[in-house]
Each structure stands twice: as structure tokens, then as C-alpha cells.
Scaffold this motif. Structure first.
Motif, mmCIF file in Angstrom:
data_model
loop_
_atom_site.group_PDB
_atom_site.id
_atom_site.type_symbol
_atom_site.label_atom_id
_atom_site.label_comp_id
_atom_site.label_asym_id
_atom_site.label_seq_id
_atom_site.Cartn_x
_atom_site.Cartn_y
_atom_site.Cartn_z
ATOM 1 N N MET A 174 0.848 -1.174 0.000
ATOM 2 C CA MET A 174 0.000 0.000 0.000
ATOM 3 C C MET A 174 0.885 1.226 0.000
ATOM 4 O O MET A 174 1.817 1.346 0.771
ATOM 5 N N LYS A 175 0.616 2.140 -0.901
ATOM 6 C CA LYS A 175 1.478 3.299 -1.059
ATOM 7 C C LYS A 175 1.208 4.320 0.028
ATOM 8 O O LYS A 175 0.139 4.404 0.586
ATOM 9 N N LYS A 176 2.162 5.125 0.277
ATOM 10 C CA LYS A 176 2.019 6.207 1.235
ATOM 11 C C LYS A 176 0.981 7.178 0.725
ATOM 12 O O LYS A 176 0.906 7.457 -0.452
ATOM 13 N N LEU A 177 0.192 7.737 1.634
ATOM 14 C CA LEU A 177 -0.948 8.544 1.215
ATOM 15 C C LEU A 177 -0.547 9.834 0.529
ATOM 16 O O LEU A 177 -1.168 10.272 -0.400
ATOM 17 N N THR A 178 0.404 10.518 0.984
ATOM 18 C CA THR A 178 0.803 11.766 0.362
ATOM 19 C C THR A 178 2.305 11.798 0.186
ATOM 20 O O THR A 178 3.067 11.146 0.915
ATOM 21 N N ALA A 179 2.694 12.550 -0.891
ATOM 22 C CA ALA A 179 4.113 12.656 -1.122
ATOM 23 C C ALA A 179 4.788 13.347 0.081
ATOM 24 O O ALA A 179 4.233 14.199 0.711
ATOM 25 N N LEU A 180 5.133 12.815 0.112
ATOM 26 C CA LEU A 180 5.720 13.536 1.164
ATOM 27 C C LEU A 180 6.566 14.744 0.612
ATOM 28 O O LEU A 180 7.189 14.526 -0.349
ATOM 29 N N TYR A 210 -1.129 17.147 13.097
ATOM 30 C CA TYR A 210 -0.537 16.501 11.928
ATOM 31 C C TYR A 210 -0.863 15.013 11.971
ATOM 32 O O TYR A 210 -0.443 14.303 12.890
ATOM 33 N N GLY A 211 -1.611 14.544 10.984
ATOM 34 C CA GLY A 211 -1.987 13.139 10.929
ATOM 35 C C GLY A 211 -2.028 12.650 9.507
ATOM 36 O O GLY A 211 -1.225 13.062 8.654
ATOM 37 N N ALA A 212 -2.984 11.782 9.197
ATOM 38 C CA ALA A 212 -3.117 11.256 7.838
ATOM 39 C C ALA A 212 -3.403 12.375 6.842
ATOM 40 O O ALA A 212 -3.038 12.280 5.673
ATOM 41 N N ASN A 213 -4.031 13.438 7.324
ATOM 42 C CA ASN A 213 -4.352 14.562 6.443
ATOM 43 C C ASN A 213 -3.107 15.234 5.875
ATOM 44 O O ASN A 213 -3.144 15.849 4.812
#
Length: 352
Positions: free
Chosen positions: A1-7, A311-314
Motif C-alpha cells: 500500500m502506497k504512502k498517502l501523500t508525497a511527502l 498533523y496526521g493522515a491529512n
């Protein structure tokens, strides 16, 4: 599963350690090529087409544990290193006890550091008075509750990490019993533990399962053997999935899963090395993102919050790694559905 946002400065004092290794102060090593390149270009941070100097900034961090714990402290250290790569001078101390934190903060502030990161919320009460004595230094308290002039706090969504650990564990379980082992009973761990329970409850109510969770906080981030024995006791009680949130001691919990032949849901990058067969996924809380984000805001003159920001999944701080080994597609799909909802603010987690 890919990371949700680019970091570093070496501190001229001796401090009581949080662990048996003793406190440790280190100067930053020779700057990597990326840092030197940034300095040659003036060490700048882009701002809407403009840029501001960062090479003259001095940034320090005070860690409650070891910077190589594969978890909480290491991700924050990675954030500090990314600040160095942006061109700033960095320094840090690790294994600093709560009672020594104020002296450490005072040392950095008196040496003219612009930013001082306080990486555990138990430092807050000791360091807020220091901030009043050094108005030209900005203190950033991770998981703090105060925003007052040059002392600001950012909150990491520990409950989201715990929630997703609970979701993953419940989706994986075949016995209908899962376990969570936390460390020191400070607010972030309490939130993570509560989140774990809520994640299990969410799976039960959403997908019609009947999974039970056992949660125990050992009271220590450093006692690996105690954490391991606690995890083993939960496993012997029927749990077939175990999950840690205990900083350095997490390795013992992962080892317990490996030795007892059950599954593990990790909480820090690299933990699969302690449990290569047991580990199925890791729910990461990458505090480096919050560290670098607040630095960038400071460099732009925009670090002036009026309230504590979460700061979380958002913001991509909480995310899941790829799965390890064989995992059924249904569990994968359901976890991804939960993560997507969480990132959109569609999952409610009580801050108990």
C-alpha cells in the motif's frame, strides 16, 4: 500500500540519562553533498517565487530517547537531518530526562539557536519558563498543548496511528483476539492505546466481526525484556496479532511475535527486521514531516500559530507501508478504505 501523500554543537554539561547508556550530545557530522549544494546556492527556502536564507539558521533538537530507535525519536531525527540538508546548522542531544530538558534548552538558547525542538510532551512544563527567558529563540514542542509567544506546540495524531494499528490487527486476526503493548504512560501512548481499541471496534461494527483487544502499557520505553514478556503473555492468552507503541522497547514486542509464530503490526520503519516472518504491515507516524514543515514555515516567517495544529493522515504524517508476505485481498482493501476515509476526515476518533 502506497504512502498517502508525497511527502552540533557539543553541550558543556553532563546530564542524567533516560537510559543506561547515558546522555549523549553530538556535533553534526560533515555536511552531506546536498547540504553543501544548498549552502553554495545560499541555502534558500522557496516562498511563492521568492526565497529566504536558511544557511544562517541554527536548529537544535532535544530527544528523550535514542535517535536510532526505529520509531518516534528516529523519525524526528530524520526531520532534523532534512533541515540540515536545507542549509541550516543543526545540533542535538539524545537520551535526555525530563528534569534535564530545561538545562538543555537553556544551553541551546544561550548559544543563539533560532529553533529548539522539544521532542516529547513531558518536556513542556520544564521548558516553558526557559522560553520566557529567551524571546529570540523559538521553541517547538511536539505533542504539546501550549501556544504562547515564542513557545509553540504541534500535535501528532497518535490516536490515528493506534487506530490504524487496531484496524489492521483486527482485519488480520483469525482467533478473534489481538494485543497492543505501549510504553511509558504519557498522553501520546494513552491516545495510541485508545485509538487501537477504537480501530478494533470500528472493524467489528463496520465489517461485522467480533475481535477482542488486550491493551497493556508497561510504563517503560527502554525495557525491551519487560515489553517482550508482556507481549508473550498476551499471545499466550490467545492473541494471534500483536502491535507495539513503545519506542526503543518495541523491538521486544516484535520479537515476541516472531518467536511465538503470530502476526505483528509494526509502528516504525525497519521494525520488520526484528520480526521478518511475523510482520505484515507497519503503520508509520512520520514526525519528520512535522519537523520539516515547521522549519520551512519559520524560514518563511510564517511560524506564527494561534492554536495547536494537528498533523496526521491529512498531512501524510500517519500512513501505512506496503504489506509484507501473504495477506488476503479483503484485509488490504478494507484497510485502504479506512485510510482514505481518515485522510478526508470521515473517521471519528475520540481523544480519550
Amino acid at each position: 500500500m502506497k504512502k498517502l501523500t508525497a511527502l552540533m554543537l557539543a553541550a558543556a554539561m553532563s546530564m542524567t540519562a533516560l537510559t543506561a547508556c547515558g546522555s549523549k550530545t553530538e556535533e553534526s557530522a560533515a555536511a552531506p553533498a546536498s547540504t553543501e549544494a544548498a549552502k553554495e546556492e545560499g541555502g534558500k527556502v522557496a516562498e511563492g517565487g521568492e526565497a529566504k536564507e536558511t544557511s544562517g539558521l541554527k536548529v537544535a533538537a532535544i530527544f528523550g530517547g535514542a535517535i536510532n530507535d526505529g520509531n518516534w525519536n528516529e523519525t524526528q531525527y530524520n526531520g532534523l537531518k532534512s533541515i540540515e540538508e536545507a542549509g541550516a546548522e543543526i545540533a542535538y542531544m539524545e537520551n535526555i530526562s525530563d528534569t534535564d530538558a530545561a538545562e538543555a534548552a537553556r544551553t541551546y538558547a544561550s548559544e543563539g539557536f533560532n529553533l529548539v525542538y522539544l521532542t516529547t510532551n513531558s518536556y513542556q512544563d520544564y521548558c516553558t519558563p526557559v522560553a520566557k527567558d529567551f524571546p529570540d529563540t523559538t521553541f517547538v514542542q511536539i505533542n504539546g498543548t501550549i501556544v504562547d509567544g515564542n513557545f509553540i506546540s504541534v500535535r501528532i495524531a497518535d490516536e490515528e496511528q493506534g487506530f490504524l494499528q487496531g484496524v489492521a490487527a483486527a482485519l488480520l486476526s483469525e482467533t478473534g483476539k489481538v494485543g497492543f503493548v505501549g510504553g511509558q504512560e504519557i498522553n501520546p501512548i494513552k491516545l495510541g492505546s485508545s485509538g487501537f481499541q477504537q480501530g478494533v471496534d470500528y472493524v467489528n461494527s463496520t465489517y461485522g466481526l467480533n475481535v477482542e483487544a488486550t491493551r497493556i502499557n508497561t510504563g517503560s520505553f527502554t525495557d525491551v525484556n519487560q515489553a517482550k514478556e508482556t507481549a508473550i503473555s498476551i499471545i499466550e492468552g490467545g492473541a494471534d496479532v500483536i502491535s507495539p507503541m513503545a519506542n526503543d522497547a518495541s523491538v521486544g514486542i516484535m520479537e515476541a511475535g516472531e518467536e511465538k509464530g503470530v502476526m505483528a503490526v509494526g509502528c516504525g520503519l525497519g521494525q520488520e527486521s526484528s520480526a521478518p516472518t511475523a510482520t505484515k504491515i507497519i503503520i508509520v507516524k512520520d514526525v519528520a514531516i512535522a519537523i520539516k514543515s515547521t522549519f520551512d514555515a519559520y524560514a518563511k516567517g510564517e511560524l506564527n500559530p494561534t492554536e495547536v495544529e494537528t498533523y496526521g493522515a491529512n498531512k501524510g504524517v500517519v500512513y501505512a507501508t506496503e504489506w509484507f508476505g501473504d495477506v488476503n485481498d479483503e484485509a488490504k482493501t478494507r484497510l485502504q478504505e479506512t485510510i482514505d476515509k481518515m485522510a478526508k476526515g470521515e473517521v471519528e476518533i475520540s481523544l480519550q
